[in-house]
Scaffold this motif. Sequence first.
Motif, PDB file in Angstrom:
ATOM      1  N   LEU A   1       0.971  -1.323   0.150  1.00  8.41           N
ATOM      2  CA  LEU A   1       0.126   0.084  -0.042  1.00  8.41           C
ATOM      3  C   LEU A   1       0.980   1.234   0.013  1.00  8.41           C
ATOM      4  O   LEU A   1       0.545   2.327  -0.646  1.00  8.41           O
ATOM      5  N   PHE A   2       2.059   1.085   0.713  1.00 12.84           N
ATOM      6  CA  PHE A   2       2.946   2.466   0.693  1.00 12.84           C
ATOM      7  C   PHE A   2       3.991   2.437  -0.062  1.00 12.84           C
ATOM      8  O   PHE A   2       4.513   3.475  -0.239  1.00 12.84           O
ATOM      9  N   SER A   3       3.911   1.747  -1.186  1.00  9.26           N
ATOM     10  CA  SER A   3       5.029   1.702  -2.090  1.00  9.26           C
ATOM     11  C   SER A   3       4.686   2.601  -3.230  1.00  9.26           C
ATOM     12  O   SER A   3       3.437   2.849  -3.681  1.00  9.26           O
ATOM     13  N   GLU A   4       5.656   3.086  -3.825  1.00  5.84           N
ATOM     14  CA  GLU A   4       5.677   4.080  -4.869  1.00  5.84           C
ATOM     15  C   GLU A   4       4.966   3.571  -6.011  1.00  5.84           C
ATOM     16  O   GLU A   4       4.046   4.060  -6.775  1.00  5.84           O
TER      17      GLU A   4
ATOM     18  N   PHE B   1      11.488   1.313 -16.738  1.00  3.92           N
ATOM     19  CA  PHE B   1      11.313   2.679 -16.917  1.00  3.92           C
ATOM     20  C   PHE B   1       9.903   3.014 -17.514  1.00  3.92           C
ATOM     21  O   PHE B   1       9.056   3.714 -17.013  1.00  3.92           O
ATOM     22  N   VAL B   2       9.581   2.520 -18.603  1.00  4.92           N
ATOM     23  CA  VAL B   2       8.438   2.830 -19.492  1.00  4.92           C
ATOM     24  C   VAL B   2       7.188   2.078 -18.799  1.00  4.92           C
ATOM     25  O   VAL B   2       6.129   3.103 -18.714  1.00  4.92           O
ATOM     26  N   SER B   3       7.147   0.958 -18.383  1.00  4.31           N
ATOM     27  CA  SER B   3       6.182   0.355 -17.568  1.00  4.31           C
ATOM     28  C   SER B   3       5.632   1.077 -16.309  1.00  4.31           C
ATOM     29  O   SER B   3       4.554   0.977 -16.000  1.00  4.31           O
ATOM     30  N   GLY B   4       6.698   1.563 -15.680  1.00  2.00           N
ATOM     31  CA  GLY B   4       6.419   2.162 -14.484  1.00  2.00           C
ATOM     32  C   GLY B   4       5.798   3.322 -14.684  1.00  2.00           C
ATOM     33  O   GLY B   4       5.176   4.075 -13.394  1.00  2.00           O
ATOM     34  N   MET B   5       5.764   4.369 -15.573  1.00  4.34           N
ATOM     35  CA  MET B   5       5.401   5.589 -15.836  1.00  4.34           C
ATOM     36  C   MET B   5       3.600   5.450 -15.715  1.00  4.34           C
ATOM     37  O   MET B   5       3.025   4.424 -16.154  1.00  4.34           O
ATOM     38  N   THR B   6       3.063   6.545 -15.188  1.00  2.00           N
ATOM     39  CA  THR B   6       1.585   6.846 -15.310  1.00  2.00           C
ATOM     40  C   THR B   6       1.225   7.462 -16.698  1.00  2.00           C
ATOM     41  O   THR B   6       2.157   7.773 -17.415  1.00  2.00           O
ATOM     42  N   ASP B   7      -0.238   7.226 -16.915  1.00  3.37           N
ATOM     43  CA  ASP B   7      -0.544   7.959 -18.368  1.00  3.37           C
ATOM     44  C   ASP B   7       0.089   9.350 -18.495  1.00  3.37           C
ATOM     45  O   ASP B   7       0.682   9.690 -19.519  1.00  3.37           O
ATOM     46  N   ARG B   8      -0.303  10.161 -17.380  1.00  6.05           N
ATOM     47  CA  ARG B   8       0.013  11.452 -17.541  1.00  6.05           C
ATOM     48  C   ARG B   8       1.511  11.843 -17.417  1.00  6.05           C
ATOM     49  O   ARG B   8       2.086  12.621 -18.317  1.00  6.05           O
ATOM     50  N   TYR B   9       2.489  11.065 -16.888  1.00  6.16           N
ATOM     51  CA  TYR B   9       3.840  11.195 -17.058  1.00  6.16           C
ATOM     52  C   TYR B   9       4.217  10.756 -18.337  1.00  6.16           C
ATOM     53  O   TYR B   9       5.452  11.330 -18.781  1.00  6.16           O
ATOM     54  N   ALA B  10       3.762   9.842 -19.005  1.00  9.36           N
ATOM     55  CA  ALA B  10       4.161   9.078 -20.128  1.00  9.36           C
ATOM     56  C   ALA B  10       4.111  10.509 -21.167  1.00  9.36           C
ATOM     57  O   ALA B  10       5.051  10.564 -22.127  1.00  9.36           O
ATOM     58  N   LEU B  11       2.890  11.046 -21.057  1.00  7.52           N
ATOM     59  CA  LEU B  11       2.584  12.045 -22.045  1.00  7.52           C
ATOM     60  C   LEU B  11       3.558  13.255 -21.605  1.00  7.52           C
ATOM     61  O   LEU B  11       3.976  13.815 -22.741  1.00  7.52           O
TER      62      LEU B  11
END
Length: 455
Positions: free
Chosen positions: A34-37, A433-443
């Motif tokens: 729960l507390f992990s990034e 790196f890529v799979s860890g991105m959020t949708d918004r961060y990828a954009l």
Amino acid sequence: MDWTQLLDPRRLCRPDYADAPNRPAYLQDYDRILFSEPFRRLAQKTQVHPLHDHDHVHHRMIHSMETSSVGRSLGIQVGEALVADGRLAKGQQHVMAGTVQAACLVHDIGNPPFGHSGEASIGAWFTQQFAANDGQGAGLAAGIATAHRAEFEAFEGNAQGLRIVSRLEMARRAGGMRLSYATLGAFAKYPCTARAAADATTPYVGLKKFGTFASEEALFAEAATALGLPEERPPAGHRWWRRHPLAFLVEAADDICYRILDLEDAATVGDLDSDVVSGLLEDITGKPNRAPDPEMTLRDRTGMLRAMAIGSAIDSAVAAFLDNYDAIMAGTFDDGLMEVSSKAGAFARLKDISNARIFTAQRKTELEIVGRKVLFTILDEFHALFLALRACGWNVDRLLNEDAYRARLIRAVDLDLRGVEDDYTAAHALTDFVSGMTDRYALRVRDMISGQVTR
């Protein structure tokens, strides 16, 4: 299989770790997840419907938390029934419920941005790389053994999830989060590598996909051995394991949540009429015995039916588990619980309507097109960075000193290059790196490397 082993609270790479009083392993597992990034990032990752202006559309985090709630209910109901039958020690029903809850919470932690289309996009990019290089080009694909290609060509969020919790998190210490063996077993819907799944000649539900990369196979083997999962060693193939019994409950919780709640989201965003959704939910619950409250709106009624449908589906999954108990414990059960449950027909109809109306909705289709372009752009740019690192003999300090642009790029995105020493580890670092991105961060990263952001 035996519950004494299957509920083993010892920790990956730290089996001598002693639980604190009143802090059983499954609660610690839940809290560490729960507390992990990576879990926190799920709040900005698409579930099925694209991230929407409406506050009540599900994202990956909400889906994971709801799945963990359903999983806890499944675990306690199955556990209570097994205690009553004398097949589980009294008190262990709470361990079972907590273990399923923790495994459900973490079940999507490895999923990339843009939903399942993100997995497909990463796989498609690597497929193009392998086709272009065919072992002779200059890209990372040229240095990756044929046996490992499937890990990238069919990029799998389940295997990435295991990599996150067993290696990448908690300062990359041995065992990563060091979750309990029991939670890891319940999490592993596909207890095999990509090579084992490809080579398998035995039809088995746990071989439909793969759940561990070769790089984490030894870590999973440690857990599987401790849990007593039956190991298969085909004469001409790679080893794999039979599923942990609780993995069937985790899978059922996921099925229940995404099948039912995707419908509610579809009504919220207008992809399906609320009365159509209500009718589909009544296939699961049966029509209510009394007339609807005249003060209740159609949205209220949909919410009520959703709650009733989840409860009814939980009961049917519990019954299916108990009906198939002997085969599940022998490792021979070869289906999903919802597929053999009393609600199988209703769930099949939910699947049909999702394929026909939800997965083909205009906004979702647009997201998939945009997401693929975004991920391809990012993968191209950072693939070039890893090639530059290879040219520096995998020496990060040398790259930082010799290539000012890529030094700035590494700092801008805080790219983690620990453990990169060859093409295979570089390719995994790229997908980490890529799979860890959020949708918004990828954009945002796409805009930055495309020169569309000036700040």
